[in-house]
Design an enzyme around this catalytic site. Structure first.
Site, PDB file in Angstrom:
ATOM      1  N   LYS A  56       0.860  -1.187   0.000  1.00 12.83           N
ATOM      2  CA  LYS A  56       0.000   0.000   0.000  1.00 12.83           C
ATOM      3  C   LYS A  56       0.895   1.235   0.000  1.00 12.83           C
ATOM      4  CE  LYS A  56      -1.597   2.978   2.778  1.00 12.83           C
ATOM      5  NZ  LYS A  56      -1.730   4.153   1.910  1.00 12.83           N
ATOM      6  N   GLU A  74      -1.126   7.442  -0.337  1.00  9.57           N
ATOM      7  CA  GLU A  74      -2.199   7.937  -1.223  1.00  9.57           C
ATOM      8  C   GLU A  74      -1.784   9.231  -1.918  1.00  9.57           C
ATOM      9  OE1 GLU A  74      -2.056   7.516   1.973  1.00  9.57           O
ATOM     10  OE2 GLU A  74      -3.421   8.781   3.129  1.00  9.57           O
ATOM     11  N   GLY A  88       7.011   5.315   7.665  1.00 12.01           N
ATOM     12  CA  GLY A  88       6.171   6.512   7.723  1.00 12.01           C
ATOM     13  C   GLY A  88       6.423   7.255   9.013  1.00 12.01           C
ATOM     14  N   GLY A  89       5.447   8.043   9.414  1.00  7.44           N
ATOM     15  CA  GLY A  89       5.620   8.880  10.594  1.00  7.44           C
ATOM     16  C   GLY A  89       5.356   8.133  11.896  1.00  7.44           C
ATOM     17  N   GLY A  96       2.892   4.989  12.747  1.00  9.90           N
ATOM     18  CA  GLY A  96       3.641   3.785  13.136  1.00  9.90           C
ATOM     19  C   GLY A  96       3.122   3.199  14.444  1.00  9.90           C
ATOM     20  N   GLU A 128       9.935   1.726  10.253  1.00 11.83           N
ATOM     21  CA  GLU A 128      10.960   2.724   9.889  1.00 11.83           C
ATOM     22  C   GLU A 128      10.280   4.077  10.007  1.00 11.83           C
ATOM     23  OE1 GLU A 128      14.118   2.249   9.088  1.00 11.83           O
ATOM     24  OE2 GLU A 128      14.043   0.069   9.093  1.00 11.83           O
ATOM     25  N   CYS A 164      13.657  11.560   5.720  1.00  9.57           N
ATOM     26  CA  CYS A 164      13.635  11.098   7.111  1.00  9.57           C
ATOM     27  C   CYS A 164      14.954  11.363   7.811  1.00  9.57           C
ATOM     28  CB  CYS A 164      13.296   9.616   7.168  1.00  9.57           C
ATOM     29  SG  CYS A 164      14.364   8.607   6.122  1.00  9.57           S
ATOM     30  N   GLU A 191       9.795  16.491  14.174  1.00  2.23           N
ATOM     31  CA  GLU A 191      10.197  16.373  12.776  1.00  2.23           C
ATOM     32  C   GLU A 191       9.345  17.353  11.961  1.00  2.23           C
ATOM     33  OE1 GLU A 191       8.989  12.749  10.781  1.00  2.23           O
ATOM     34  OE2 GLU A 191      11.017  12.534   9.978  1.00  2.23           O
TER      35      GLU A 191
HETATM   36  P1  NAD Z   1       2.487   8.758   7.273  1.00  2.92           P
HETATM   37  O1  NAD Z   1       2.744   8.070   8.551  1.00  2.92           O
HETATM   38  O2  NAD Z   1       1.477   9.838   7.239  1.00  2.92           O
HETATM   39  O3  NAD Z   1       2.048   7.712   6.153  1.00  2.92           O
HETATM   40  C1  NAD Z   1       2.861   6.603   5.819  1.00  2.92           C
HETATM   41  C2  NAD Z   1       1.991   5.513   5.253  1.00  2.92           C
HETATM   42  O4  NAD Z   1       1.146   5.030   6.298  1.00  2.92           O
HETATM   43  C3  NAD Z   1       1.058   5.977   4.144  1.00  2.92           C
HETATM   44  O5  NAD Z   1       0.972   4.978   3.167  1.00  2.92           O
HETATM   45  C4  NAD Z   1      -0.253   6.159   4.870  1.00  2.92           C
HETATM   46  O6  NAD Z   1      -1.375   6.057   4.041  1.00  2.92           O
HETATM   47  C5  NAD Z   1      -0.192   5.028   5.865  1.00  2.92           C
HETATM   48  N1  NAD Z   1      -1.043   5.165   7.040  1.00  2.92           N
HETATM   49  C6  NAD Z   1      -1.558   6.285   7.588  1.00  2.92           C
HETATM   50  N2  NAD Z   1      -2.306   5.979   8.659  1.00  2.92           N
HETATM   51  C7  NAD Z   1      -2.262   4.637   8.796  1.00  2.92           C
HETATM   52  C8  NAD Z   1      -2.834   3.720   9.725  1.00  2.92           C
HETATM   53  N3  NAD Z   1      -3.611   4.112  10.720  1.00  2.92           N
HETATM   54  N4  NAD Z   1      -2.564   2.409   9.576  1.00  2.92           N
HETATM   55  C9  NAD Z   1      -1.752   1.984   8.586  1.00  2.92           C
HETATM   56  N5  NAD Z   1      -1.203   2.798   7.660  1.00  2.92           N
HETATM   57  C10 NAD Z   1      -1.456   4.115   7.778  1.00  2.92           C
HETATM   58  O7  NAD Z   1       3.905   9.271   6.770  1.00  2.92           O
HETATM   59  P2  NAD Z   1       4.183  10.170   5.496  1.00  2.92           P
HETATM   60  O8  NAD Z   1       3.751  11.555   5.831  1.00  2.92           O
HETATM   61  O9  NAD Z   1       3.680   9.506   4.272  1.00  2.92           O
HETATM   62  O10 NAD Z   1       5.776  10.079   5.387  1.00  2.92           O
HETATM   63  C11 NAD Z   1       6.619  10.892   6.112  1.00  2.92           C
HETATM   64  C12 NAD Z   1       7.169  10.163   7.314  1.00  2.92           C
HETATM   65  O11 NAD Z   1       7.840   8.978   6.898  1.00  2.92           O
HETATM   66  C13 NAD Z   1       8.187  10.970   8.063  1.00  2.92           C
HETATM   67  O12 NAD Z   1       7.969  10.837   9.442  1.00  2.92           O
HETATM   68  C14 NAD Z   1       9.504  10.319   7.679  1.00  2.92           C
HETATM   69  O13 NAD Z   1      10.537  10.502   8.603  1.00  2.92           O
HETATM   70  C15 NAD Z   1       9.095   8.895   7.542  1.00  2.92           C
HETATM   71  N6  NAD Z   1      10.066   8.163   6.740  1.00  2.92           N
HETATM   72  C16 NAD Z   1      10.945   7.321   7.375  1.00  2.92           C
HETATM   73  C17 NAD Z   1      11.913   6.649   6.645  1.00  2.92           C
HETATM   74  C18 NAD Z   1      12.904   5.734   7.309  1.00  2.92           C
HETATM   75  O14 NAD Z   1      13.645   5.059   6.602  1.00  2.92           O
HETATM   76  N7  NAD Z   1      12.960   5.666   8.632  1.00  2.92           N
HETATM   77  C19 NAD Z   1      11.969   6.830   5.268  1.00  2.92           C
HETATM   78  C20 NAD Z   1      11.063   7.682   4.653  1.00  2.92           C
HETATM   79  C21 NAD Z   1      10.115   8.346   5.403  1.00  2.92           C
END
Ligand code: NAD
Length: 500
Positions: free
Chosen positions: A177, A180, A230-231, A235, A252, A291, A394
């Site tokens: 997934k 979006e 993700g964030g 997470g 991550e 990130c 962040e």
């Molecule tokens: P986000 O957490 O908003 O979304 C990440 C993913 O999670 C998306 O696909 C989103 O649709 C999904 N998501 C959202 N709510 C969810 C839920 N309740 N259950 C399951 N999935 C859900 O993050 P973002 O804004 O897309 O990305 C930015 C973040 O990602 C930053 O915090 C960044 O540091 C992190 N990031 C980390 C790394 C790493 O390697 N550690 C790499 C890239 C980005």
């Protein structure tokens, strides 16, 4: 596949069961770029069921390791064949420059090739000496099962590949997934996997929102492993949702990454120029939406004025614009929401006493094209301290905060003063000092006299709230494997534990 048939389930491209679609916007002008399927719970369940069948009775987990590796190598070749096309998709979707898009395609090509080589080399079991010639004891690795892969918007192709390549190498099936906000390169990657010969059901794609698609994947009883990038807020939701089914969870998450500069790194003109140049790169590449962005400059007090003045001078000259235009050095932020968040962080920092040395606002409409894009000027905030939100949280934008230190211990304390622990750097001409400081940093990646490079052979991941588990390197493959001990008795006899 028509424009909105972006779900790939059991080998078939289709639209959402509900018929819902989502407009993907071009962040450089806020205009529609593509229409994708907005998958829901029904689509997610169908994708998991397909992955489950493919794992339990399909050919992929039983495909010899050399053939699995060969498929990964074909994907790598296809990525290179379509390099320009995919780089363009990534640039238009995320706003990053075309050149960054090309670098991403090359990096993920290397990742596919790396995991192809690794899985062949590491496919053997380990024979254990059980202390008897009658016992044959061996430890083997097997795929975990159905893997749910959830990725963010900033490096969509790269994050997808860091998960898809090891998951397939190890013999798993998956449902991916993408974010979006930027799903397009993942759709393209799925097309390449199909072209490379991945069997139906082994790889499934559901485009759609975090809730319901990601949330359903996290709680689903037929998912064995969830790998999430993700964030921190999402997470923790994933981890909570996964708990009742005790599935494997790899996270991550974000970072608040220190870039520590000692005065001795700036003692020569060349050293000074390099440290400033790399501090710019650390903080502002992809408009800081990285990130591991070096968003906290921690500089020795004696060089602070000179260093920050030069940094601000150069940051103010960064050329903003559409990432596909020649000469553009930084694209827009990814969305209106991200832009609003960055504006809010700068306002809060100023209210808490930070001094804006450059940027601090959206560029004037006449200064950037297209004027409707989500642009924000690279911003250097001086006189920051650890109590400020902009230093602790962040921001995921082009904001660099400046803090100063006088002693090595102070530098280490500042660098470690974060709930995250993803990455950081130390700049010093004194090798012993640089290594000493690197050893004390509580971060998953530490650069000495450099910033940002990573290698497919070396693990990537975080300490603290930056996550659980590692991607890349041998550990990146191990995440997708179960370990089994097979104990074989070649001369079985009764044990007579029970007298009767
Ligand atoms: P986000 O957490 O908003 O979304 C990440 C993913 O999670 C998306 O696909 C989103 O649709 C999904 N998501 C959202 N709510 C969810 C839920 N309740 N259950 C399951 N999935 C859900 O993050 P973002 O804004 O897309 O990305 C930015 C973040 O990602 C930053 O915090 C960044 O540091 C992190 N990031 C980390 C790394 C790493 O390697 N550690 C790499 C890239 C980005």
């Amino acid at each position: 596949m028509s424009a909105h048939e972006t779900l790939h389930i059991d080998g078939v491209w289709r639209s959402a069961a509900s018929g819902a679609t989502r407009e993907v916007l071009d962040p450089a002008d806020a205009q529609p770029l593509a229409l994708v399927a907005e998958g829901g719970t029904e689509d997610t369940d169908a994708a998991v069921a397909a992955a489950r069948r493919a794992f339990d009775s399909g050919p992929w987990p039983r495909t010899p390791v050399a053939e699995r590796a060969a498929l990964l190598r074909r994907v790598a070749d296809l990525l290179q064949r379509d390099r320009e096309d995919i780089a363009l998709i990534e640039s238009r979707d995320t706003g990053k420059t075309l050149e960054e898009g090309r670098v991403d395609v090359d990096d993920v090509t290397n990742a596919f090739r790396y995991f192809a080589d690794l899985v062949v080399n590491e496919s053997g079991g380990r024979v254990v000496d059980a202390g008897s010639p009658d016992i044959h004891s061996v430890v083997v690795h097997e795929p975990v099962g159905v893997c749910a892969l959830i990725t963010p918007w900033n490096y969509p192709l790269l994050q997808a590949s860091w998960k898809v390549a090891p998951a397939l190498a190890a013999g798993n099936t998956f449902v991916i997934k993408p974010s979006e906000i930027t799903p397009l390169s993942t759709v393209r990657l799925m097309e390449l996997l199909v072209e490379a010969g991945l069997p139906a059901g082994a790889g499934n794609l559901v485009t759609g929102a975090g809730d319901p698609v990601g949330a359903r994947l996290s709680e689903h009883p037929d998912v064995d492993l969830i790998s999430f990038t993700g964030g921190l807020p999402s997470g923790t939701r994933v981890m909570r949702a996964a708990a009742p089914t005790v599935k494997k969870v790899a996270l991550e998450l974000g970072g608040k990454n220190p870039n520590v500069v000692f005065a001795d790194a700036c003692a020569t003109d060349e050293g000074f120029d390099t440290a400033v140049d790399q501090a710019l790169n650390a903080a502002f590449i992809h408009s800081g939406q990285v990130c591991s962005a070096g968003s906290r400059l921690i500089v020795e007090e004696s060089v602070r004025d000179r260093f920050v003045a030069e940094l601000a001078r150069r940051a103010a000259r960064i050329t903003l614009g559409r990432g596909t235009e020649p000469g553009v050095e930084c694209g827009p932020l990814v969305s209106a929401a991200q832009l609003a968040k960055v504006e809010e962080y700068v306002a809060s920092a100023v209210a808490e006493g930070a001094e804006v040395r450059c940027g601090g606002a959206r560029p004037a409409p006449s200064a950037v094209r297209p004027a409707t894009g989500y642009f924000y000027a690279p911003t250097v905030l001086d006189y920051c301290h650890g109590a400020m939100r902009v230093v602790r949280e962040e921001t995921f934008g082009p904001i660099l905060t400046v803090e100063t230190f006088r002693t090595e211990d102070e530098a280490v304390a500042l660098a470690n003063d974060t709930e995250y622990g993803l990455a950081g750097a130390v700049w010093s001409a004194d090798t012993a000092r640089a290594r000493r400081v690197a050893a004390r940093l509580r971060h998953g990646t530490v650069w000495i006299n450099d910033y940002h490079p990573y290698l497919p052979q070396a693990e990537w991941g975080g300490f603290g709230k930056s996550g659980i588990g590692r991607e890349l390197g041998p550990s990146g493959l191990a995440e997708y494997r179960e370990t089994k001990h097979v104990y074989e008795n070649l001369a079985p006899r009764p044990v007579r534990w029970f007298a009767g």
